[in-house]
Design a protein around this motif. Structure first.
Motif, short mmCIF file in Angstrom:
data_model
loop_
_atom_site.label_atom_id
_atom_site.label_comp_id
_atom_site.label_asym_id
_atom_site.label_seq_id
_atom_site.Cartn_x
_atom_site.Cartn_y
_atom_site.Cartn_z
N ARG A 318 -3.63 17.16 10.07
CA ARG A 318 -2.68 17.02 10.99
C ARG A 318 -1.69 15.71 10.27
NH1 ARG A 318 -2.35 20.46 14.96
NH2 ARG A 318 -4.43 21.52 15.34
N PHE A 319 -1.16 15.55 9.22
CA PHE A 319 -0.55 14.50 8.78
C PHE A 319 1.20 15.17 9.27
CE2 PHE A 319 -3.68 14.29 5.43
CZ PHE A 319 -4.17 13.08 5.96
N PRO A 320 2.12 14.12 9.19
CA PRO A 320 3.43 14.30 9.34
C PRO A 320 3.82 15.46 8.26
CG PRO A 320 3.13 11.95 9.41
CD PRO A 320 1.72 12.72 9.11
N LEU A 321 4.83 16.02 8.49
CA LEU A 321 5.17 17.39 7.70
C LEU A 321 5.68 16.70 6.46
CD1 LEU A 321 7.34 19.35 10.36
CD2 LEU A 321 5.20 20.11 9.22
N SER A 322 6.45 15.63 6.14
CA SER A 322 6.73 14.89 4.99
C SER A 322 5.54 14.77 4.11
CB SER A 322 7.59 13.60 5.20
OG SER A 322 6.85 12.70 6.05
N THR A 323 4.44 14.10 4.87
CA THR A 323 3.29 13.77 4.01
C THR A 323 2.64 15.08 3.75
OG1 THR A 323 2.90 11.81 5.37
CG2 THR A 323 1.02 12.66 4.19
N GLN A 324 2.65 16.22 4.42
CA GLN A 324 2.00 17.36 3.99
C GLN A 324 2.92 17.89 2.68
OE1 GLN A 324 1.14 20.26 7.07
NE2 GLN A 324 1.40 18.58 8.42
N SER A 325 3.92 17.94 2.77
CA SER A 325 4.75 18.24 1.66
C SER A 325 4.59 17.60 0.47
CB SER A 325 6.39 18.10 2.09
OG SER A 325 7.05 18.27 0.73
N ARG A 326 4.28 16.23 0.58
CA ARG A 326 3.97 15.52 -0.46
C ARG A 326 2.53 15.64 -1.05
NH1 ARG A 326 4.47 10.40 2.62
NH2 ARG A 326 3.89 8.98 0.61
N ILE A 327 1.68 16.06 -0.34
CA ILE A 327 0.21 16.37 -0.78
C ILE A 327 0.35 17.65 -1.40
CG2 ILE A 327 -1.86 17.50 0.11
CD1 ILE A 327 -1.68 15.71 2.55
N VAL A 328 1.41 18.52 -1.32
CA VAL A 328 1.21 19.85 -2.25
C VAL A 328 1.72 19.38 -3.59
CG1 VAL A 328 2.63 21.65 -2.81
CG2 VAL A 328 1.75 21.25 -0.28
N ILE A 329 2.71 18.30 -3.90
CA ILE A 329 3.40 17.83 -5.09
C ILE A 329 2.22 17.19 -5.84
CG2 ILE A 329 4.88 16.32 -5.99
CD1 ILE A 329 6.94 17.11 -3.65
N ALA A 330 1.39 16.39 -5.12
CA ALA A 330 0.24 15.77 -5.81
C ALA A 330 -0.56 16.26 -6.38
CB ALA A 330 -0.17 14.67 -4.56
N CYS A 331 -1.12 17.53 -5.65
CA CYS A 331 -2.03 18.40 -5.92
C CYS A 331 -1.51 19.02 -7.14
CB CYS A 331 -2.25 19.52 -4.92
SG CYS A 331 -3.32 18.81 -3.76
N CYS A 332 -0.34 19.39 -7.43
CA CYS A 332 0.29 20.13 -8.41
C CYS A 332 0.26 19.16 -9.81
CB CYS A 332 1.61 20.61 -8.31
SG CYS A 332 1.91 22.04 -7.17
N ALA A 333 0.40 17.74 -9.40
CA ALA A 333 0.38 17.10 -10.77
C ALA A 333 -0.89 16.90 -11.05
CB ALA A 333 0.97 15.64 -10.06
N LEU A 334 -2.04 16.49 -10.07
CA LEU A 334 -3.29 16.48 -10.75
C LEU A 334 -3.68 17.93 -11.16
CD1 LEU A 334 -4.70 14.90 -7.47
CD2 LEU A 334 -4.43 13.91 -9.93
N HIS A 335 -3.19 19.02 -10.74
CA HIS A 335 -3.60 20.20 -11.37
C HIS A 335 -3.07 20.19 -12.99
CE1 HIS A 335 -3.22 24.73 -11.93
NE2 HIS A 335 -2.35 24.22 -12.82
N ASN A 336 -1.81 19.54 -13.21
CA ASN A 336 -1.51 19.56 -14.65
C ASN A 336 -2.06 18.51 -15.30
OD1 ASN A 336 0.81 21.38 -14.07
ND2 ASN A 336 2.36 19.87 -14.07
N PHE A 337 -2.42 17.30 -14.51
CA PHE A 337 -3.27 16.30 -15.54
C PHE A 337 -4.63 16.89 -15.87
CE2 PHE A 337 -6.38 12.79 -15.68
CZ PHE A 337 -5.63 11.88 -16.18
#
Length: 403
Positions: A318-337
């Motif tokens: 239950r993070f703020p919606l903006s944080t939830q959105s950023r978590i998705v981007i971070a996971c995609c970046a780590l996926h690429n890494f």
């Protein structure tokens, strides 16, 4: 810049270790703290005080979220990337069998901030602050590795497959959307509820042929139409969508518009994998759809791999919606890494096989008629190009062409 230098040095060290591991009795490559520090010692222009603090804390407890507690919050972006790179490589287990982010207590669906606070004996506010610090550091990877592939080169995955080459030699990526779990306040839930009744965020991604994300647009409501999200991505310069150059294109499903640079399948024909299990393609249009799907399926594989690797995307805290959105981007970046650094990763090997996909195809959205002549002309050009590829495929299989 320190972050780029670190990546170069880490990559070269891993390549050396990989070559040595083939002749040693130890079949698993061990990524130790000592090796990570050894790599970083070869990097120039690193702040010595920051390096010393980070090294001491990570050596004391490499998996603890509290090891960044005393770091100055005003450090440069490069320094944050340095710290997080060190964190990722300061693991005693091989990436063949263990992904540090997946094993972290922060990603497990059953763990929450209060549990983690209890584990590390810190207040929830402290845990939340450090979580955001680490999240911001991982988001820096986005600027480094969520980028389009070279437009002037043909992807090896296309060139080395006779079923795709030369027919799809100008395809640069695939585009599709997926739904990620979202925790939304009660008074805001209506627009976030999708057709299955769950609250989700609609995420649009582009993916290269080697299963790496090249564009991520997250944070849209679950009920948002894919076409509206797509149109916004193309029109909003702040999102930095990688527009295809002249002669190149993305493959998309029939839920997206057929316009210049975006190739859709034929509607009214068989398309999904299960449709071709019992009967082969019977005409040029079906053959085109089958090959189009084989090219586009890389993004389905990438979505499945991403969600399997990061359980947090299936049960978002239950993070703020903006944080939830950023978590998705971070996971995609780590996926690429991980994709860059560990080609033999079992997750990618498994989901790289289309037969292992568990994600059902989304229902196609029937697009309304275009409202102006310019849009109709752009659609007509791609329709003609699609017909040309279909006829070339039909010719290779001795089928009747499309008239």
């Amino acid at each position: 810049m320190a972050s780029k230098a670190i990546q170069v040095m880490v990559k070269s060290r891993l390549e050396r270790d990989a070559s040595l591991s083939t002749t040693s009795k130890n079949t698993e490559m061990q990524f130790s703290i000592a090796r990570a520090l050894e790599v970083l010692e070869t990097v120039n222009n690193v702040d010595e005080e920051l390096y010393e603090k980070a090294a001491v804390k990570i050596m004391a407890d490499p998996m603890s979220g509290s090891n960044l507690e005393e770091l100055d919050r005003e450090e440069t972006e490069e320094d944050l990337v340095m710290c997080m790179t060190l964190l990722m490589y300061a693991q005693e287990s091989s990436l063949h069998t263990r992904e540090p982010i997946r094993d972290s207590a922060l990603t497990g669906p059953e763990r929450r901030v209060r549990d983690i606070a209890e584990h590390f004996q810190h207040s929830p506010e402290t845990i939340g602050r450090h979580f955001n610090t680490v999240l911001e550091a991982f988001l820096k990877l986005r600027e480094v590795n969520i980028r389009p592939p070279p437009f002037d080169k043909i992807a090896p995955e296309i060139k080395n497959d006779p079923k795709k080459y030369p027919f799809f030699k100008d395809c640069i990526s695939a585009i599709d959307g997926t739904h990620i779990d979202a925790r939304v306040p009660l008074h805001k839930q209506v627009p976030y509820r999708g057709r299955k009744g769950q609250t989700t965020q609609n995420v649009m991604c582009a993916c290269s042929h080697d299963m790496k994300f090249t564009f991520v647009n997250s944070g849209w409501e679950g009920s948002a139409n894919d076409c509206r999200e797509f149109a916004t991505a193309l029109a909003d310069p702040t999102l930095h969508f990688p527009h295809p150059p002249l002669g190149k294109y993305y493959v998309v499903d029939s839920g997206y518009p057929s316009i210049t640079g975006f190739l859709t399948p034929f509607k009214g024909q068989r398309y999904h994998l299960r449709d071709f299990e019992s009967r082969r393609a019977q005409n040029a249009k079906e053959l085109f759809n089958q090959r189009h799907l084989s090219v586009r399926n890389v993004i389905e594989c990438s979505f499945a791999s991403l969600k399997q690797r990061f359980p947090i995307l299936s049960k978002m805290p239950r993070f703020p919606l903006s944080t939830q959105s950023r978590i998705v981007i971070a996971c995609c970046a780590l996926h690429n890494f991980i994709r860059d650094e560990q080609k033999a990763d079992t997750n990618f090997v498994w989901f790289g096989d289309y037969n292992n996909l568990q994600r059902p195809p989304d229902e196609d959205f029937i697009l309304p008629e275009y409202g102006n002549s310019s849009q109709r002309n752009r659609a007509r050009k791609m329709d003609e190009f699609r017909k040309y590829i279909a006829n070339e495929l039909a010719l290779s299989r001795n089928m009747a062409p499309i008239e």
